[in-house]
Design a protein around this motif. Structure first.
Motif, mmCIF file in Angstrom:
data_model
loop_
_atom_site.group_PDB
_atom_site.id
_atom_site.type_symbol
_atom_site.label_atom_id
_atom_site.label_comp_id
_atom_site.label_asym_id
_atom_site.label_seq_id
_atom_site.Cartn_x
_atom_site.Cartn_y
_atom_site.Cartn_z
ATOM 1 N N LYS A 1 0.820 -1.211 0.000
ATOM 2 C CA LYS A 1 0.000 0.000 0.000
ATOM 3 C C LYS A 1 0.853 1.261 0.000
ATOM 4 O O LYS A 1 0.544 2.239 -0.691
ATOM 5 N N LYS B 1 2.261 2.053 -3.494
ATOM 6 C CA LYS B 1 1.314 2.095 -4.600
ATOM 7 C C LYS B 1 1.598 3.274 -5.528
ATOM 8 O O LYS B 1 1.582 3.139 -6.759
ATOM 9 N N SER C 1 1.496 -11.100 1.175
ATOM 10 C CA SER C 1 0.971 -9.871 0.563
ATOM 11 C C SER C 1 0.234 -10.145 -0.737
ATOM 12 O O SER C 1 -0.038 -9.222 -1.515
ATOM 13 N N GLU D 1 -2.988 -8.094 -1.478
ATOM 14 C CA GLU D 1 -2.702 -6.682 -1.746
ATOM 15 C C GLU D 1 -2.116 -6.503 -3.143
ATOM 16 O O GLU D 1 -2.419 -5.520 -3.839
ATOM 17 N N SER E 1 -4.835 -6.689 -5.730
ATOM 18 C CA SER E 1 -5.564 -5.421 -5.769
ATOM 19 C C SER E 1 -4.775 -4.368 -6.544
ATOM 20 O O SER E 1 -5.341 -3.616 -7.350
#
Length: 210
Positions: free
Chosen positions: A65, A68, A98, A101, A104
Motif C-alpha cells: 500500500k 502504490k 501480501s 494486496e 488489488s
C-alpha cells in the motif's frame, strides 16, 4: 544567397544532425555494468527468470500500500512506454503474505495498461534481504524491506547504471518517487540499453548473411 541558405537548412543541417546523433549512439550508447552476475530468480520463483530479459527490478517488501504511488509512477512513465518490447519485463519482490494486496494493485494498474509484464515474486523476508544485498548498491531497504528505487538488469544478469551521473556520480538505481527522474534519466537509460541490444542483433544478422 537566400537559395544557398535554404539549401543548407533543408539538406546540410539535417545531415550534420544525423551524423552527430549517430556518433553519439555509437560512442555513448552503452550503459556501464555496475554489478555483475546478479543471482537467478528461479530459487524464489521458478516461473520467473532474469536471463535473456531486460528487467526493471524493484522491492516492495511488505509495504504494498505504501508503494502504490511508486508503482503508478513507474507504470505511467516507464512500463507503458516500453512494455511492447519483446524481452522487457518488470519484476517486483514482495513479502509472502501480501498476495491479496498485490492482486488489488495489479487490478488498479490494469485499468491504465496491460499488466502482462508486471511480475511479482513472493519471497520470505530473509530471501528479499539476501537478494537485495547481491546488487551491491548504495541505497538500502527500509524496515519494510522496501525501497522507492528500481534497477535495470540486462540479459546477462548484470546491473546497469551510470558512473558519471551529474548529480550522484555513480547511479545504481532510479527513484520512482520522482517523476522528473523517471522522465529525464531512467527513460533515457532504458532507451540506451534497448538500442544496444537492437544494434547487437543487427550486427549478428548481418554477419550471418555474409
Amino acid at each position: 544567397m537566400k537559395k544557398a541558405f535554404v539549401l543548407v537548412v533543408l539538406f546540410v543541417f539535417p545531415l550534420v544532425a544525423y551524423l552527430f546523433f549517430a556518433s553519439g549512439v555509437n560512442n555513448f550508447g552503452k550503459l556501464p555494468i555496475l554489478t555483475e552476475n546478479i543471482p537467478s530468480l528461479e530459487t524464489i520463483d521458478t516461473k520467473l527468470t532474469l536471463d535473456d530479459k531486460i528487467t526493471i527490478l524493484g522491492f516492495i517488501g511488505n509495504d504494498v500500500k505504501g508503494r502504490k504511488g511508486n508503482a503508478f509512477n513507474l507504470n505511467q512513465k516507464i512500463y507503458k512506454r516500453f512494455s511492447k518490447f519483446k524481452d522487457f519485463q518488470m519484476v517486483i519482490l514482495v513479502s509472502k503474505g501480501s498476495e491479496a494486496e498485490v492482486q488489488s494493485l495489479k487490478k488498479e494498474l490494469g485499468t491504465l495498461s496491460d499488466v502482462e509484464k508486471w511480475n511479482f515474486a513472493f519471497a520470505s523476508d530473509a530471501e528479499i534481504a539476501s537478494f537485495f544485498e547481491t546488487l551491491d548498491v548504495n541505497v538500502n531497504l527500509d524496515k519494510n524491506l522496501s525501497t522507492p528505487y528500481v534497477f535495470i538488469i540486462d540479459k546477462d544478469r548484470n546491473l546497469r547504471g551510470r558512473n558519471d551521473d551529474e548529480d550522484e556520480g555513480v547511479k545504481y538505481g532510479f527513484n520512482t518517487s520522482s517523476v522528473a527522474e523517471l522522465n529525464n534519466k531512467m527513460e533515457d537509460d532504458v532507451k540506451i540499453i534497448l538500442a544496444e541490444y537492437r544494434l547487437a542483433l543487427k550486427k549478428n544478422n548481418a554477419n550471418r548473411s555474409n
